[in-house]
Every structure is written in structure tokens, then in C-alpha cells.
Scaffold this motif. Structure first.
Motif, PDB file in Angstrom:
ATOM      1  N   ILE C  81       1.272  -7.973   0.227  1.00  0.00           N
ATOM      2  CA  ILE C  81       1.866  -7.382  -0.968  1.00  0.00           C
ATOM      3  C   ILE C  81       1.139  -6.073  -1.214  1.00  0.00           C
ATOM      4  CG2 ILE C  81       2.402  -7.710  -3.403  1.00  0.00           C
ATOM      5  CD1 ILE C  81       3.707  -9.784  -1.519  1.00  0.00           C
ATOM      6  N   ARG C  82       1.870  -4.982  -1.025  1.00  0.00           N
ATOM      7  CA  ARG C  82       1.258  -3.653  -1.185  1.00  0.00           C
ATOM      8  C   ARG C  82       1.531  -3.172  -2.607  1.00  0.00           C
ATOM      9  NH1 ARG C  82       3.884  -3.616   3.975  1.00  0.00           N
ATOM     10  NH2 ARG C  82       2.304  -3.683   5.635  1.00  0.00           N
ATOM     11  N   THR C  83       0.482  -3.170  -3.443  1.00  0.00           N
ATOM     12  CA  THR C  83       0.709  -2.844  -4.858  1.00  0.00           C
ATOM     13  C   THR C  83       0.498  -1.365  -5.164  1.00  0.00           C
ATOM     14  OG1 THR C  83      -1.561  -3.109  -5.680  1.00  0.00           O
ATOM     15  CG2 THR C  83      -0.236  -5.117  -5.444  1.00  0.00           C
ATOM     16  N   GLY C  84      -0.384  -0.692  -4.426  1.00  0.00           N
ATOM     17  CA  GLY C  84      -0.695   0.703  -4.739  1.00  0.00           C
ATOM     18  C   GLY C  84      -1.277   0.884  -6.128  1.00  0.00           C
ATOM     19  N   MET C  85      -1.716  -0.215  -6.754  1.00  0.00           N
ATOM     20  CA  MET C  85      -2.185  -0.103  -8.144  1.00  0.00           C
ATOM     21  C   MET C  85      -3.679  -0.343  -8.304  1.00  0.00           C
ATOM     22  SD  MET C  85      -0.105  -3.404  -9.621  1.00  0.00           S
ATOM     23  CE  MET C  85      -0.699  -3.348 -11.310  1.00  0.00           C
ATOM     24  N   SER C  86      -4.413  -0.175  -7.222  1.00  0.00           N
ATOM     25  CA  SER C  86      -5.867  -0.229  -7.270  1.00  0.00           C
ATOM     26  C   SER C  86      -6.357  -1.557  -7.875  1.00  0.00           C
ATOM     27  CB  SER C  86      -6.378   0.986  -8.053  1.00  0.00           C
ATOM     28  OG  SER C  86      -7.779   1.089  -7.965  1.00  0.00           O
ATOM     29  N   HIS C  87      -7.429  -1.502  -8.653  1.00  0.00           N
ATOM     30  CA  HIS C  87      -8.034  -2.736  -9.155  1.00  0.00           C
ATOM     31  C   HIS C  87      -7.179  -3.467 -10.184  1.00  0.00           C
ATOM     32  CE1 HIS C  87     -11.585  -1.735  -6.939  1.00  0.00           C
ATOM     33  NE2 HIS C  87     -11.663  -0.560  -7.532  1.00  0.00           N
ATOM     34  N   ALA C  88      -6.165  -2.813 -10.754  1.00  0.00           N
ATOM     35  CA  ALA C  88      -5.293  -3.514 -11.699  1.00  0.00           C
ATOM     36  C   ALA C  88      -4.605  -4.681 -11.002  1.00  0.00           C
ATOM     37  CB  ALA C  88      -4.263  -2.564 -12.304  1.00  0.00           C
ATOM     38  N   ARG C  89      -4.589  -4.652  -9.654  1.00  0.00           N
ATOM     39  CA  ARG C  89      -3.986  -5.769  -8.920  1.00  0.00           C
ATOM     40  C   ARG C  89      -4.801  -7.049  -9.065  1.00  0.00           C
ATOM     41  NH1 ARG C  89      -8.227  -5.779  -5.666  1.00  0.00           N
ATOM     42  NH2 ARG C  89      -8.026  -6.225  -3.446  1.00  0.00           N
ATOM     43  N   ASN C  90      -6.038  -6.944  -9.521  1.00  0.00           N
ATOM     44  CA  ASN C  90      -6.856  -8.144  -9.720  1.00  0.00           C
ATOM     45  C   ASN C  90      -6.174  -9.141 -10.658  1.00  0.00           C
ATOM     46  OD1 ASN C  90      -8.637  -6.670  -8.204  1.00  0.00           O
ATOM     47  ND2 ASN C  90     -10.335  -6.725  -9.672  1.00  0.00           N
ATOM     48  N   TYR C  91      -5.460  -8.590 -11.650  1.00  0.00           N
ATOM     49  CA  TYR C  91      -4.734  -9.454 -12.581  1.00  0.00           C
ATOM     50  C   TYR C  91      -3.675 -10.270 -11.854  1.00  0.00           C
ATOM     51  CZ  TYR C  91      -1.596 -10.825 -16.376  1.00  0.00           C
ATOM     52  OH  TYR C  91      -0.800 -11.540 -17.238  1.00  0.00           O
TER      53      TYR C  91
ATOM     54  N   THR D  32      20.014 -14.455   8.158  1.00  0.00           N
ATOM     55  CA  THR D  32      19.869 -13.655   9.386  1.00  0.00           C
ATOM     56  C   THR D  32      18.450 -13.110   9.535  1.00  0.00           C
ATOM     57  OG1 THR D  32      22.195 -13.018   9.208  1.00  0.00           O
ATOM     58  CG2 THR D  32      20.808 -11.699  10.681  1.00  0.00           C
ATOM     59  N   LEU D  33      17.884 -12.640   8.436  1.00  0.00           N
ATOM     60  CA  LEU D  33      16.510 -12.127   8.504  1.00  0.00           C
ATOM     61  C   LEU D  33      15.549 -13.233   8.924  1.00  0.00           C
ATOM     62  CD1 LEU D  33      16.353  -9.828   5.327  1.00  0.00           C
ATOM     63  CD2 LEU D  33      16.705  -9.144   7.722  1.00  0.00           C
ATOM     64  N   ALA D  34      15.707 -14.421   8.339  1.00  0.00           N
ATOM     65  CA  ALA D  34      14.819 -15.540   8.677  1.00  0.00           C
ATOM     66  C   ALA D  34      14.983 -15.940  10.141  1.00  0.00           C
ATOM     67  CB  ALA D  34      15.106 -16.729   7.752  1.00  0.00           C
ATOM     68  N   GLU D  35      16.225 -15.994  10.604  1.00  0.00           N
ATOM     69  CA  GLU D  35      16.461 -16.367  12.002  1.00  0.00           C
ATOM     70  C   GLU D  35      15.820 -15.373  12.966  1.00  0.00           C
ATOM     71  OE1 GLU D  35      20.782 -18.525  11.173  1.00  0.00           O
ATOM     72  OE2 GLU D  35      20.692 -16.518  12.075  1.00  0.00           O
ATOM     73  N   ASN D  36      15.611 -14.162  12.489  1.00  0.00           N
ATOM     74  CA  ASN D  36      15.002 -13.140  13.346  1.00  0.00           C
ATOM     75  C   ASN D  36      13.510 -12.952  13.055  1.00  0.00           C
ATOM     76  OD1 ASN D  36      17.124 -11.544  15.109  1.00  0.00           O
ATOM     77  ND2 ASN D  36      18.145 -12.240  13.227  1.00  0.00           N
ATOM     78  N   GLY D  37      12.937 -13.918  12.327  1.00  0.00           N
ATOM     79  CA  GLY D  37      11.480 -13.932  12.162  1.00  0.00           C
ATOM     80  C   GLY D  37      10.927 -13.004  11.100  1.00  0.00           C
ATOM     81  N   ALA D  38      11.803 -12.394  10.298  1.00  0.00           N
ATOM     82  CA  ALA D  38      11.313 -11.497   9.258  1.00  0.00           C
ATOM     83  C   ALA D  38      10.921 -12.287   8.009  1.00  0.00           C
ATOM     84  CB  ALA D  38      12.379 -10.465   8.894  1.00  0.00           C
ATOM     85  N   ILE D  39       9.933 -11.783   7.293  1.00  0.00           N
ATOM     86  CA  ILE D  39       9.576 -12.323   5.984  1.00  0.00           C
ATOM     87  C   ILE D  39      10.445 -11.619   4.940  1.00  0.00           C
ATOM     88  CG2 ILE D  39       7.756 -12.402   4.243  1.00  0.00           C
ATOM     89  CD1 ILE D  39       5.730 -12.636   6.557  1.00  0.00           C
ATOM     90  N   LEU D  40      11.071 -12.413   4.075  1.00  0.00           N
ATOM     91  CA  LEU D  40      11.944 -11.848   3.046  1.00  0.00           C
ATOM     92  C   LEU D  40      11.148 -11.561   1.779  1.00  0.00           C
ATOM     93  CD1 LEU D  40      14.793 -11.252   1.844  1.00  0.00           C
ATOM     94  CD2 LEU D  40      14.846 -13.660   1.169  1.00  0.00           C
ATOM     95  N   ILE D  41      11.229 -10.324   1.326  1.00  0.00           N
ATOM     96  CA  ILE D  41      10.598  -9.932   0.062  1.00  0.00           C
ATOM     97  C   ILE D  41      11.702  -9.696  -0.956  1.00  0.00           C
ATOM     98  CG2 ILE D  41       9.132  -8.202  -1.078  1.00  0.00           C
ATOM     99  CD1 ILE D  41       7.558  -9.418   1.116  1.00  0.00           C
ATOM    100  N   SER D  42      11.537 -10.219  -2.163  1.00  0.00           N
ATOM    101  CA  SER D  42      12.509  -9.901  -3.212  1.00  0.00           C
ATOM    102  C   SER D  42      11.831  -9.972  -4.570  1.00  0.00           C
ATOM    103  CB  SER D  42      13.710 -10.859  -3.179  1.00  0.00           C
ATOM    104  OG  SER D  42      13.396 -12.071  -3.841  1.00  0.00           O
ATOM    105  N   GLY D  43      12.604  -9.678  -5.599  1.00  0.00           N
ATOM    106  CA  GLY D  43      12.092  -9.754  -6.960  1.00  0.00           C
ATOM    107  C   GLY D  43      11.998 -11.182  -7.480  1.00  0.00           C
ATOM    108  N   ALA D  88       8.071  -2.716 -13.673  1.00  0.00           N
ATOM    109  CA  ALA D  88       7.174  -1.902 -12.853  1.00  0.00           C
ATOM    110  C   ALA D  88       6.918  -2.592 -11.519  1.00  0.00           C
ATOM    111  CB  ALA D  88       5.854  -1.633 -13.575  1.00  0.00           C
ATOM    112  N   ARG D  89       7.178  -3.897 -11.455  1.00  0.00           N
ATOM    113  CA  ARG D  89       6.999  -4.617 -10.186  1.00  0.00           C
ATOM    114  C   ARG D  89       8.006  -4.161  -9.143  1.00  0.00           C
ATOM    115  NH1 ARG D  89      11.809  -6.930 -10.893  1.00  0.00           N
ATOM    116  NH2 ARG D  89      12.171  -9.089 -10.307  1.00  0.00           N
ATOM    117  N   ASN D  90       9.059  -3.489  -9.544  1.00  0.00           N
ATOM    118  CA  ASN D  90      10.042  -2.987  -8.572  1.00  0.00           C
ATOM    119  C   ASN D  90       9.386  -2.115  -7.504  1.00  0.00           C
ATOM    120  OD1 ASN D  90      11.774  -4.256 -10.322  1.00  0.00           O
ATOM    121  ND2 ASN D  90      13.079  -2.478 -10.730  1.00  0.00           N
ATOM    122  N   TYR D  91       8.377  -1.354  -7.943  1.00  0.00           N
ATOM    123  CA  TYR D  91       7.655  -0.502  -6.996  1.00  0.00           C
ATOM    124  C   TYR D  91       6.976  -1.348  -5.918  1.00  0.00           C
ATOM    125  CZ  TYR D  91       4.097   2.686  -5.191  1.00  0.00           C
ATOM    126  OH  TYR D  91       3.288   3.431  -4.373  1.00  0.00           O
ATOM    127  N   LEU D  92       6.401  -2.473  -6.318  1.00  0.00           N
ATOM    128  CA  LEU D  92       5.688  -3.339  -5.384  1.00  0.00           C
ATOM    129  C   LEU D  92       6.637  -3.977  -4.370  1.00  0.00           C
ATOM    130  CD1 LEU D  92       3.747  -2.995  -7.858  1.00  0.00           C
ATOM    131  CD2 LEU D  92       2.939  -5.305  -7.392  1.00  0.00           C
TER     132      LEU D  92
END
Lengths: 153, 153, 153, 153
Positions: C81-91, D32-43, D88-92
Motif C-alpha cells: 500500500i503506497r500512501t505517499g503520506m510519510s509518518h501519518a501512515r502510522n495511524y 479475470t485479474l485474479a485468474e491472471n495472478g494480479a492482486i486487486l486493489i479497490s476502495g 483522501a484515500r482515493n490517492y492511496l
């Protein structure tokens, strides 16, 4: 609560790398917002952000920078919020605003427009992304007065 | 850059639910910081945070609240940063400060002390956690003057 | 919902720069958690974090790194999980866990312990900060079994 | 490092409230992503997010939810990242992905598309926003194969 209402907060969003015309427009917007007692919120960096802060500072207004890193941002900031959270801070910029003005802009600006519309905040645009929900304004002054009016509602 | 230096930013941290003595100390600290031209940074909520903002406001200072939610925080804030990011905003509070003053406090305050020390920021405490690196101060005034002095360095 | 319950998630926290004994302990903890079907959550970097991930990987477990930046973290992560949010990711690290195990640690670890206790999560410590609310454990195994037991409750 | 490469991580983004056709498409993409070995990331929430996770789970894949709150999200998640940081988690979500697939979507999805393009991540769209930089795909399968191909590069 009677007595003076809290000052409105208006975000000015746009690219860190912008055209001379966008810079001029952002400066005029920052100055007009400050003259009307609004607090300017921005991402605190260069380009449209810096020009709007310089405009606000020239009229004695408060310019708040919600910075992506932990540095000082542009030299016209009255208040520096150091987030260290990179572009995720875009959400904080618009969430902190009562209304949003977009000037030009790239993908970062688009993310802020999207967050603002998601939160139901009014967004006024000058030469920016054509997204349903953004109110396109013919001049910087028009964007300011519409944003000030919406923010005071 | 010649000309006036940027104002220092000092964070006052402490619990949202505090004792009368902590409230009195936080009010005195907010007032003293404002009288000395510092911008007050806090989490913007109740208890120590509200008392310090009220103190700053009573002396015409700027009180910035970095709020955990998207509401308005306490009524003494000059600037409201709505983060919507819950306690993770604690990192932003201390990262935005040149020096930190802790008054009393629970686990939230402890997280802020830890972040401040991690970032190498000076931390002055009044009746707070006894953690290596925190400078315990006998009075609120003492904490203010040490924090102001450190922030101006 | 009948059927298999969701796997528990346990955070292992500690410094990126640690002693050989802390590294050994973290490795044993990661392995034991994986053998017991828990998902390992960590900050994804070096030291205690890396040692616990290596331990989990050696037993075929899932090791999740909630990274401060946008890089790849240590080589033993199953999920990044790439947060780009530095130490705030500790939470996020502790909020994502059903129970927390702290091994040694500096100020970053202290911030995580504070967040965990604030959120009411059980915290088990091996040679870590002596903070009220942290359950000190004599061995890494003891910390694992207590954390697994608490997480399954 | 020789040996097996790390699995790719692909984000599926879309609205929490979606049409039946979008749900069907998201389910096919997750499978399809799972069958091809990818890890699925979502909200990690409902709608397109849940449908893609259900699809991945039906093929034994790993579905990671980067949740806006501190709850459990949809029932098909293998790993739950509780951010408590709202949108703000959308960025992550996009920063954690090697490639992004957008299905339909509202303003939240638009913010994620913008962040992905800002970060230079490849974005494949099925019936989604028409933004320069998004590669429109005629079918869910086409989006999957293009995303898998880009992520493995």
C-alpha cells in the motif's frame, strides 16, 4: 451565535506551472478575495497558487497554504500547513473551502474539482476543465463574485 | 530575503477533555503566544485546544485548527483546515509547527509528542507525558518563552 | 454470516533500525502469526518491519506493507500500500489491525502505540516503551499468542 | 533479485452505486485479474468495488480494500486497510496500483482517474469519464488484458 460571522474560506486551485494569463487572473482573484475579507486557501506552491497568494498578500489578506511536503511553500503564505502527504492533500484544500475557484489546471486541479463536486461545494472555473457541475465564468472578477456570494450563503 | 521574517507557528497540544487547571494554563499559553506574534496551531477541537484558541483570540492572534473532521471545530478559530482524516491529522499539527507545547494530555497527545520528537521538533511540556526528549516546564509562561525562543532560532 | 470468519489482521511495529535480538524476535513473531493464519500488517520498511515480513513469508503468510512513500518497501511484502503520506501512515497501520505487537522501537513506534491505545486496540510489547495500557510480554511467543487470542475475540 | 517477480497490483475504480451492467463488468474484471495472478486493489466499498472483489474472490484471488473509514467494507475483501481518512484515500488506491481500470463512475472515480494520470499510471476505461489520457476500452476483457500487459512492463 450573534456577533461577527466567521470569515469565509475560498480555495483557488490551478497548476504549479501556468501561463502568464493564468498567473495574471490568479493574482486578480487573490486580490479581490482579500479585499472582500475572504481567507484564501491553496496548495501553497508555485504557478496559480503562488500568484493568488501574492495577490491576497498585496491586499493584506490571509493566504493559507496546505503544502504537499514539509517545506515552506511560496513566500506569500501567511499560514503554512505542512502535510507531508503529497497529492492526497488536494482533498484537504477543497474540503477546507466554502467555495472553489479553478484557474486553468492539469490533472492535480482535476482531482480537486472532482473532490469539490463530490462534496457538493460550488466550483467556479476560469479557462479550466469542462466538467458537469463546474460553472464556467467569463472573467476572474465574475468567478470571485460568484464564489463570494455562494460562500456567504 | 530581507524584510520581516515569516511569523513562527507554535502548536499547543492536549486533550479535548481536560481539567480546569489545564484549561487555565492553555488559555494563558494561547494569549502569550499571540501577544508575541506567533500563529497558534492546534487540533481545533475542545478542551486544551479550545482554551488555547480562546486565549489567542482574546489577544487578536491567529488560531489555526487542523480539524479531524469536516465541521467547524471550536468557535475561536481564525482558520479552519478540514482534513476529514481523523487522528492521522495529528501528524499535520506537529509537522506544521516550529515548536510544540504539550499541556496534560492522553494518548492522542502522546502520538503528537512522538511525531514531534521523531521530526526533531522541540517539545515543551506542562504536566504532560514524561518521555525522553520532552522538556518539562514548571509554568505555562516558561513553556511559552522556551518555545518562542526555539521557534525563532 | 455463517461460513469461515475473515482472517485476523495483526500489526507488528518497531524501528527501521533495530538490534539483532529485536530482528530475531520480529522474525519469530512474523512466522508464528503466519502459521496461525493471521495477516501481518506493518509499515513495510526495514528493521523490525522487514524481519517480521520475512518471517511471515517463510511460512507462506500474507505480509502487507503500508508504506510511507510510493516505492516498493522491503522484498518480503505480499501486498504494497503506497500512501505517499510519510509518518501519518502510522495511524493506518494500527487502525487496520485487530491487535498490535510492538518490538523495541523509537518515536515512530511510540506514535503507533499511542494511536492503538487511543483506538482501544490491544497492544502487546516485547522490550518496548513502558506506557500504561501496553501489556509487556516476556517472550515473542507470549506476545503472539496473546495478540492472536485478543484478535479472535 | 532473481526468482519470481512480485505480483502486479491493479486498481478497479468505480462508483459505490452503479448499474447492473457496470456490476457485471466489474465482476468479470475482478475474476479475470485474479485468474491472471494480479492482486486487486479497490476502495473496498459497494457497487463496482464490491462486484470486482466478489469476482476476484470467486477465482481465489487477493482483494485488497483501502477503506475510507474504520469499518469492514464489503464481505469479499481478503485484506482491509482502514484509513479513516475519507475520500483522501482515493490517492492511496491509485498510487498502490501498477495500472488502473475505471468502470463507469462519478466524481470520486474522476478524482482517482486524475490522480492516476498525474502519477503517470496507465488508466483503462470501460464506459467511464472521457478524459485525455484515459484509454477507452470496448469490453471489460479488453481493459483487463491491456492493464495486465501494462502492469507487467
Amino acid at each position: 451565535m450573534t456577533g461577527p460571522a466567521r470569515p469565509v474560506q475560498i480555495a483557488v486551485i490551478g497548476a504549479g506551472d501556468c501561463s502568464g494569463e493564468e498567473e495574471r487572473a490568479a493574482g486578480e482573484i487573490g486580490r479581490t478575495l482579500a479585499e472582500n475579507g475572504a481567507i484564501l486557501i491553496s496548495g501553497g506552491m508555485s504557478g496559480v497558487m503562488e500568484a493568488s497568494c501574492r495577490g491576497a498578500a498585496s491586499s493584506g489578506g490571509i493566504a493559507v497554504g496546505i503544502l504537499p511536503g514539509t517545506g515552506d511553500g511560496n513566500p506569500y503564505l501567511s499560514v503554512r500547513i505542512r502535510t507531508g502527504m503529497s497529492h492526497a492533500r488536494n482533498y484537504l484544500v477543497v474540503e477546507s473551502a466554502d467555495a472553489v475557484i479553478a484557474v486553468g489546471g492539469g490533472y492535480g486541479t482535476l482531482s480537486e474539482i472532482a473532490f469539490a463536486l463530490k462534496a457538493g461545494k460550488p466550483v467556479y472555473g476560469y479557462r479550466t476543465w469542462d466538467i458537469p457541475g463546474v460553472c464556467a465564468c467569463p472573467t476572474p472578477q465574475d468567478a470571485c463574485f460568484k464564489a463570494l456570494s455562494a460562500a456567504h450563503r
